[in-house]
Design a protein around this motif. Structure first.
Motif, PDB file in Angstrom:
ATOM      1  N   ASP A  37      -1.748  -0.426   0.776  1.00  0.00           N
ATOM      2  CA  ASP A  37      -2.078   0.158  -0.520  1.00  0.00           C
ATOM      3  C   ASP A  37      -2.294   1.652  -0.356  1.00  0.00           C
ATOM      4  N   THR A  38      -2.080   2.399  -1.420  1.00  0.00           N
ATOM      5  CA  THR A  38      -2.344   3.833  -1.369  1.00  0.00           C
ATOM      6  C   THR A  38      -3.838   4.120  -1.405  1.00  0.00           C
ATOM      7  N   HIS A  79       1.926  -3.628  -1.796  1.00  0.00           N
ATOM      8  CA  HIS A  79       2.942  -3.829  -0.766  1.00  0.00           C
ATOM      9  C   HIS A  79       2.531  -4.999   0.120  1.00  0.00           C
ATOM     10  N   GLY A  95       9.408   3.114   6.011  1.00  0.00           N
ATOM     11  CA  GLY A  95       9.666   3.757   4.721  1.00  0.00           C
ATOM     12  C   GLY A  95       8.656   4.855   4.473  1.00  0.00           C
ATOM     13  N   LYS A  96       8.208   4.977   3.225  1.00  0.00           N
ATOM     14  CA  LYS A  96       7.295   6.057   2.824  1.00  0.00           C
ATOM     15  C   LYS A  96       5.852   5.693   3.176  1.00  0.00           C
ATOM     16  N   THR A  97       5.597   5.598   4.466  1.00  0.00           N
ATOM     17  CA  THR A  97       4.285   5.139   4.913  1.00  0.00           C
ATOM     18  C   THR A  97       3.206   6.199   4.788  1.00  0.00           C
ATOM     19  N   THR A 124      -0.552  -6.532   4.131  1.00  0.00           N
ATOM     20  CA  THR A 124      -0.539  -5.778   2.885  1.00  0.00           C
ATOM     21  C   THR A 124      -0.839  -4.312   3.134  1.00  0.00           C
ATOM     22  N   ASP A 136      10.492   3.792  -0.676  1.00  0.00           N
ATOM     23  CA  ASP A 136       9.732   2.550  -0.797  1.00  0.00           C
ATOM     24  C   ASP A 136       9.096   2.212   0.549  1.00  0.00           C
ATOM     25  N   VAL A 137       8.292   1.152   0.554  1.00  0.00           N
ATOM     26  CA  VAL A 137       7.592   0.709   1.756  1.00  0.00           C
ATOM     27  C   VAL A 137       8.022  -0.716   2.084  1.00  0.00           C
ATOM     28  N   GLN A 138       8.295  -0.964   3.333  1.00  0.00           N
ATOM     29  CA  GLN A 138       8.626  -2.311   3.795  1.00  0.00           C
ATOM     30  C   GLN A 138       7.633  -2.724   4.880  1.00  0.00           C
TER      31      GLN A 138
END
Length: 122
Positions: free
Chosen positions: A99-100, A112, A26-28, A97, A1-3
């Motif tokens: 976003d992918t 996020h 996290g999964k940045t 925020t 996840d992303v924080q």
């Protein structure tokens, strides 16, 4: 996840400046767009600024163009919002925020977001 964790914000007089920062953990590696939106009590959420991770392309809301600057450090996955010549109408809770890429230039729709930081301009 992303924080996402924000810092900065506070109380400033009209005409003053503030800097907001955001750090992602996290999964940045899946993130391609980073930004900020704000929301004032009783008002709609407003996308403020966005920047792309790789090329650094930016977009701003008309209400902040020429006053706010978004920047990023892609290697650290941090980004900042330098806010100059602040006005009382800039008073709001600000959220960083990420976003992918699906909603890249709509920071108000990024999945996020941080916990928010209050900016008050008197």
């Amino acid at each position: 996840d992303v924080q996402l964790v924000e810092s900065g914000g506070g109380l400033v007089q009209a005409g003053g400046s503030l800097n907001l920062s955001c750090a992602a953990t996290g999964k940045t590696n899946v993130l391609n767009c980073m930004g900020w939106f704000r929301q004032a009590p009783g008002k709609e959420r407003e996308g403020v600024a966005v920047i792309t991770r790789i090329h650094g392309g930016t977009e701003y809301a008309d209400s902040v163009k020429g006053r706010f600057i978004i920047s990023r450090d892609s290697s650290k996955m941090t980004w900042s919002l330098q806010m100059n010549n602040l006005k009382p109408e800039d008073t709001a809770m600000y959220y960083c925020t990420a976003d992918t890429g699906d909603y890249c230039f709509r920071p108000d729709r990024h999945p996020h977001r941080g916990q928010g930081t209050q900016v008050t301009v008197s």
